[in-house]
Design an enzyme around this catalytic site. Structure first.
Site, PDB file in Angstrom:
ATOM      1  CB  SER A 158       4.945  -5.943  10.081  1.00  0.00           C
ATOM      2  OG  SER A 158       3.893  -6.917   9.649  1.00  0.00           O
ATOM      3  CE  LYS A 217       7.555  -8.516  10.175  1.00  0.00           C
ATOM      4  NZ  LYS A 217       8.321  -8.714   8.847  1.00  0.00           N
ATOM      5  CG  HIS A 222       4.769  -9.123  13.471  1.00  0.00           C
ATOM      6  ND1 HIS A 222       5.062  -9.790  12.133  1.00  0.00           N
ATOM      7  CD2 HIS A 222       3.718  -8.523  13.709  1.00  0.00           C
ATOM      8  CE1 HIS A 222       3.695  -9.565  11.564  1.00  0.00           C
ATOM      9  NE2 HIS A 222       3.356  -8.663  12.325  1.00  0.00           N
ATOM     10  CG  ASN A 223       7.263 -12.501  10.558  1.00  0.00           C
ATOM     11  OD1 ASN A 223       6.821 -11.304  10.679  1.00  0.00           O
ATOM     12  ND2 ASN A 223       7.879 -12.624   9.254  1.00  0.00           N
ATOM     13  CD  GLU A 238       2.963 -13.190   9.310  1.00  0.00           C
ATOM     14  OE1 GLU A 238       3.230 -11.943   9.477  1.00  0.00           O
ATOM     15  OE2 GLU A 238       3.485 -13.666   8.007  1.00  0.00           O
TER      16      GLU A 238
HETATM   17  C1  6PG Z   1       4.983  -9.087   7.506  1.00  0.00           C
HETATM   18  C2  6PG Z   1       4.974 -10.432   6.871  1.00  0.00           C
HETATM   19  C3  6PG Z   1       6.256 -10.573   5.941  1.00  0.00           C
HETATM   20  C4  6PG Z   1       6.046 -11.885   5.123  1.00  0.00           C
HETATM   21  C5  6PG Z   1       6.678 -12.974   5.883  1.00  0.00           C
HETATM   22  C6  6PG Z   1       5.785 -14.221   5.236  1.00  0.00           C
HETATM   23  O1  6PG Z   1       5.028  -8.632   8.637  1.00  0.00           O
HETATM   24  O2  6PG Z   1       4.549  -8.205   6.428  1.00  0.00           O
HETATM   25  O3  6PG Z   1       5.261 -11.150   8.124  1.00  0.00           O
HETATM   26  O4  6PG Z   1       7.277 -10.230   6.575  1.00  0.00           O
HETATM   27  O5  6PG Z   1       4.859 -11.807   4.361  1.00  0.00           O
HETATM   28  O6  6PG Z   1       7.766 -13.107   5.906  1.00  0.00           O
HETATM   29  O7  6PG Z   1       6.372 -15.347   5.860  1.00  0.00           O
HETATM   30  P1  6PG Z   1       6.527 -16.824   5.297  1.00  0.00           P
HETATM   31  O8  6PG Z   1       6.753 -16.931   3.890  1.00  0.00           O
HETATM   32  O9  6PG Z   1       7.555 -17.490   6.166  1.00  0.00           O
HETATM   33  O10 6PG Z   1       5.001 -17.186   5.480  1.00  0.00           O
END
Ligand code: 6PG
Length: 475
Positions: free
Chosen positions: A128, A182, A185-186, A189
């Protein structure tokens, strides 16, 4: 000389990861499906370290010392399988293949099982931090067999972000554990971003102030408990002016949020495990609602019958929004860590949640000051059943709960949608309630389907003969 590690897939993430590794003094074999990208990496950045370029997969594999460590950074799904299929016949026993893409963890479990049978270590590795993180220090979440981390770990810890000198990389657990963490984590996010967006909306509607003024509020919040990458970039984004129109940039961006799928996977998995991750789920559905154009078009006729904003104490309102945001954020993390615990138990991953919070403190998108507090909570009790019930979090959320209630009530009264704020508060009240109305649901299920119920006053499983004489039988 042979390279110490290889990277195949040199789009921006792979390219930056290869540069990061080379900058740390490792020699890096590089390969890409089309040779042009490999050549341009050497041409543009060859002076940053030792790169060993190859045009064919066979030459690439042959250019790496054994046991080989090969990072694959291509699109998740079929593209990843294609690269694995091409490389595997070229590998030797004990070599380590590392998938650094955003793979869906069941794919990682499948690949790890298949390759382990052939004597190849497969490491599903969450990375990430976006492009910038890949280059200057990401947060790294590797899974796979623990012995692979002995060889790989030192490199990963070197290239990862550091917080107080501590690397944001650690072994997560067997097979799909790294990609699973991960994924969560998303999901977190998504929740963080939705909560910030709701706070922005409340400030915008409640105070009628400009994007730039809201940006200043976020910049101030970033000096306190909320300090985090996402709050910081929010302040930055809100102050940005569109060059073409001279308007605030956010005001010209279309309000339909997209997603690539990791949030959806998180919610799907939570449903399978039966873990209520309502904050993440509402955040994911809020994106879906924003993109539901026919429904939103038809919905414009719906009456609001809402109150009017009349904020008399501006500072108190801002502080209430801040506290509601912080409390809801704690709920999202508490739920996400529950999901990690449930999956860890289901798959025997033995994931150390405190260590996960520790490697999320830097490098990644959800990096935040308060993750230290989460690590401390799991240090106090590694088996903590509810993060909210850790004394630190109980106190800070308790201190904010009145503000949180005022904000959710105001939002409802004035017709502002706050799915993540509201559902997080509902979760908080649900999980702290001495009694829930699930007793009635059990009674209904027994009534129409003889699904049985348990009693509060004695052990056993019971059914009432609802259509007969209503006598109770013990199963
Ligand atoms: C990270 C982000 C990366 C990406 C996401 C965006 O941890 O660096 O999470 O993995 O920016 O996949 O996700 P979406 O396109 O689903 O918003």
């Amino acid at each position: 000389d042979l390279a110490q590690i290889g990277v195949t897939g040199l789009a921006v993430m792979g390219r930056n990861l290869a540069r990061n590794i080379a900058r740390h003094g490792y020699s890096v074999a590089i390969h890409n499906r089309s040779f042009g990208r490999t050549q341009s990496l050497v041409a543009d950045h060859g002076d940053e370290g030792t790169f060993i370029p190859s045009e064919s997969a066979a030459d690439f594999v042959a250019s790496i010392e054994r046991p080989r460590k090969i990072i694959i950074m291509v699109k998740a799904g079929a593209a990843t399988d294609a690269v694995i299929d091409e490389l595997v016949p070229l590998l030797d026993q004990g070599d380590i293949l590392i998938d650094a893409g955003n793979a869906h963890f069941p794919d990682t479990i499948r690949r790890e099982n298949a390759l382990a049978a052939q004597g190849i270590h497969f490491v599903g590795m969450g990375v990430s931090g976006g492009e910038e993180g890949a280059l200057n220090g990401p947060s790294i979440m590797p899974g796979g067999a623990p012995e692979s981390y002995t060889t790989l770990g030192p490199i990963l810890e070197d290239i990862s972000a550091k917080v107080d000198g501590v690397p944001c990389a650690t072994y997560v657990g067997p097979d799909g554990a790294g990609h699973f963490v991960k994924m969560v984590h998303n999901g977190i996010e998504y929740a963080d971003m939705q909560l910030i967006a709701e706070a922005y909306d409340l400030l915008r509607q409640g105070l009628g102030i400009s994007a730039a003024e809201i940006g200043e509020i976020f910049a101030q919040w970033n000096n306190g408990d909320l300090e985090s990458f996402l709050i910081e970039i929010t302040a930055d984004v809100l102050s940005h002016i569109d060059a073409e129109t001279g308007k605030a940039f956010v005001d010209i961006v279309l309000d339909q949020a997209e997603q690539k799928g990791t949030g959806r996977w998180t919610v799907q998995n939570a449903l399978d495990l039966g873990v209520p991750i309502t904050g993440i789920a509402e955040a994911t559905f809020a994106r879906a609602l924003s993109g539901s154009v026919p429904q939103r078009t038809a919905g414009r006729v719906l009456p609001a019958n809402a109150g009017e904003w009349n904020v008399t104490d501006r500072d108190a309102f801002i502080e209430d929004v801040r506290q509601a945001l912080y409390a809801s954020k704690v709920v999202a993390y508490s739920q996400g860590f529950d999901q990690i615990a449930a999956a860890s138990a289901e798959h025997n991953w033995n994931i150390d949640r405190g260590a996960m919070a520790r490697i999320w403190r830097g490098g990644c998108i959800i990096r935040a000051r308060f993750l230290n507090r989460i690590t401390e909570a799991y240090e106090r009790d590694a088996d903590l059943p509810l993060l909210l019930a850790d004394p630190y979090f109980t106190q800070i959320v308790g201190d904010g709960v009145s503000a949180w209630r005022r904000i959710v009530a105001l939002a409802a009264t004035n017709g502002v949608p706050t799915p993540a704020f509201s559902s997080s508060l509902a979760y908080y009240d649900g999980v702290r309630a001495a009694g829930l109305p699930a007793n009635l649901i059990q009674a209904q299920r027994d009534f129409f389907g003889a699904h049985t119920y348990r009693r509060t006053d004695k052990e056993g499983t019971f059914h009432t003969e609802w259509s007969g004489d209503r006598s109770e039988i013990q199963e």
